[in-house]
Design an enzyme around this catalytic site. Structure first.
Site, PDB file in Angstrom:
ATOM      1  N   THR A  48       0.821  -1.202   0.000  1.00 21.41           N
ATOM      2  CA  THR A  48       0.000   0.000   0.000  1.00 21.41           C
ATOM      3  C   THR A  48       0.857   1.254   0.000  1.00 21.41           C
ATOM      4  OG1 THR A  48      -1.599  -1.265   1.297  1.00 21.41           O
ATOM      5  CG2 THR A  48      -1.979   1.096   1.130  1.00 21.41           C
ATOM      6  N   TYR A 136       4.953 -12.443   4.872  1.00 25.97           N
ATOM      7  CA  TYR A 136       3.808 -11.861   4.158  1.00 25.97           C
ATOM      8  C   TYR A 136       3.472 -12.758   2.976  1.00 25.97           C
ATOM      9  CZ  TYR A 136       1.231  -8.264   1.444  1.00 25.97           C
ATOM     10  OH  TYR A 136       0.316  -7.562   0.722  1.00 25.97           O
ATOM     11  N   LYS A 164       1.506 -12.335   8.005  1.00 27.66           N
ATOM     12  CA  LYS A 164       0.423 -11.560   7.401  1.00 27.66           C
ATOM     13  C   LYS A 164      -0.152 -12.450   6.308  1.00 27.66           C
ATOM     14  CE  LYS A 164      -0.825  -7.548   4.619  1.00 27.66           C
ATOM     15  NZ  LYS A 164      -0.376  -6.383   3.830  1.00 27.66           N
ATOM     16  N   ILE A 206      -3.422  -6.408   9.289  1.00 28.08           N
ATOM     17  CA  ILE A 206      -2.617  -5.381   8.631  1.00 28.08           C
ATOM     18  C   ILE A 206      -3.490  -4.855   7.509  1.00 28.08           C
ATOM     19  CG2 ILE A 206      -0.528  -4.894   7.306  1.00 28.08           C
ATOM     20  CD1 ILE A 206       0.902  -7.006   9.007  1.00 28.08           C
TER      21      ILE A 206
END
Length: 295
Positions: A48, A136, A164, A206
């Site tokens: 992001t 992640y 994540k 998250i």
């Protein structure tokens, strides 16, 4: 049991940009606002935050700025993943040196890897750093995913503490949770699965949603932790249309538009990302108005 980095919602924070570079004035205001709204942690220069299109110098400046601006008010988690293991090591070591609280490391994109390769890569990075690592997993972006048994193997490393999980597969996440137990904390990587993953013992999310609604996203988690499951689920339901709008185009295109509408900098992205299609933006703004986020 390993130490939990944060509990609740961590914002995968946008990086405000202009045609000339990073807008640090806006970035500072945004960090202060997020912390003031009660967010549990900030993830900087991840997907992001457009970490993949920041120059190396910008990436490091953004990480340092966030650490210094936050000033230990909340944990700063540095996005340091790469498909180049040596670069990921270099950036992760830098993040540890400047005082980041943890590193978020995405699976290697494009060159991909076998599960054996993922174990070796993450082990090499974990051996090199002094702060905890969050794995992640977002196979829709990278083309490779971490398997539950691979998580279990990586969980033996003392510096690998959390996941994540953005694979979107609740059955597989359930399998992972059953295998790893308290060896790895699990965070939802998808805003539409916060409550389901909390119900599996997850520690939070998250979040992209929390860029625009930090207090409410944290509240969704807090209510669950307090045993108020129906109230937590009600917030999940309430924000689902906005979540859908925030992912109507590839992240972070919609959230950059949303943050600009809220007064946090320009709606500026770097190619290959382009601004939202008008019809999608109108739907996004309509949802934001419904929830009182903009007028």
């Amino acid at each position: 049991m390993k130490k939990t980095i944060f509990r609740g919602a961590a914002t995968a924070i946008v990086t405000p940009l202009t045609k000339d570079g990073v807008d640090f004035e806006t970035f500072g205001r945004l960090i202060d606002w997020q912390i003031g709204e009660g967010i549990a942690a900030l993830v900087v220069a991840g997907t992001t935050g457009e970490g993949s299109t920041l120059t190396d110098d910008e990436h490091r400046m953004v990480l340092r700025f966030a650490v210094e601006r936050a000033a230990h008010r909340v944990p700063i988690i540095a996005g340091t993943g790469s498909n180049d293991t040596e670069y990921a090591i270099s950036l992760s070591k830098y993040s540890c040196d400047i005082g980041a609280d943890a590193c978020l490391l995405v699976t290697p994109y494009y060159n991909k890897a076998t599960q054996k390769g993922l174990v070796k890569m993450y082990t090499a990075i974990a051996d090199a750093v002094t702060k905890p690592i969050i794995l992640y997993n977002v196979p829709s972006r990278t083309g490779v995913g971490l398997e539950p048994t691979t998580y279990l193997e990586l969980a033996e490393h003392p510096n690998i503490v959390a996941i994540k999980e953005a694979n979107g597969n609740i059955a597989k996440i359930t399998e992972t949770a059953a295998l790893v137990g308290d060896k790895l904390d699990i965070y939802s990587g998808n805003d539409d699965q916060v409550v389901p993953i909390l119900s599996l013992g997850g520690k939070g999310v998250i979040s992209v949603l929390s860029n625009v609604a930090p207090r409410e996203t944290q509240m969704m988690c807090d209510l669950f932790f307090e045993g108020k499951i129906k109230e937590s689920a009600a917030l999940q339901f309430k924000y689902m249309p906005l979540i859908k709008a925030l992912f109507s185009e590839v992240n972070p295109i919609p959230v950059k538009s949303a943050m600009a509408a809220m007064g946090f900098g320009e709606n500026s992205l770097r190619l290959p990302l382009t601004q939202m299609e008008k019809a999608n933006e109108e739907k996004l703004f309509a949802e934001m108005k419904r929830l009182g986020l903009i007028k």
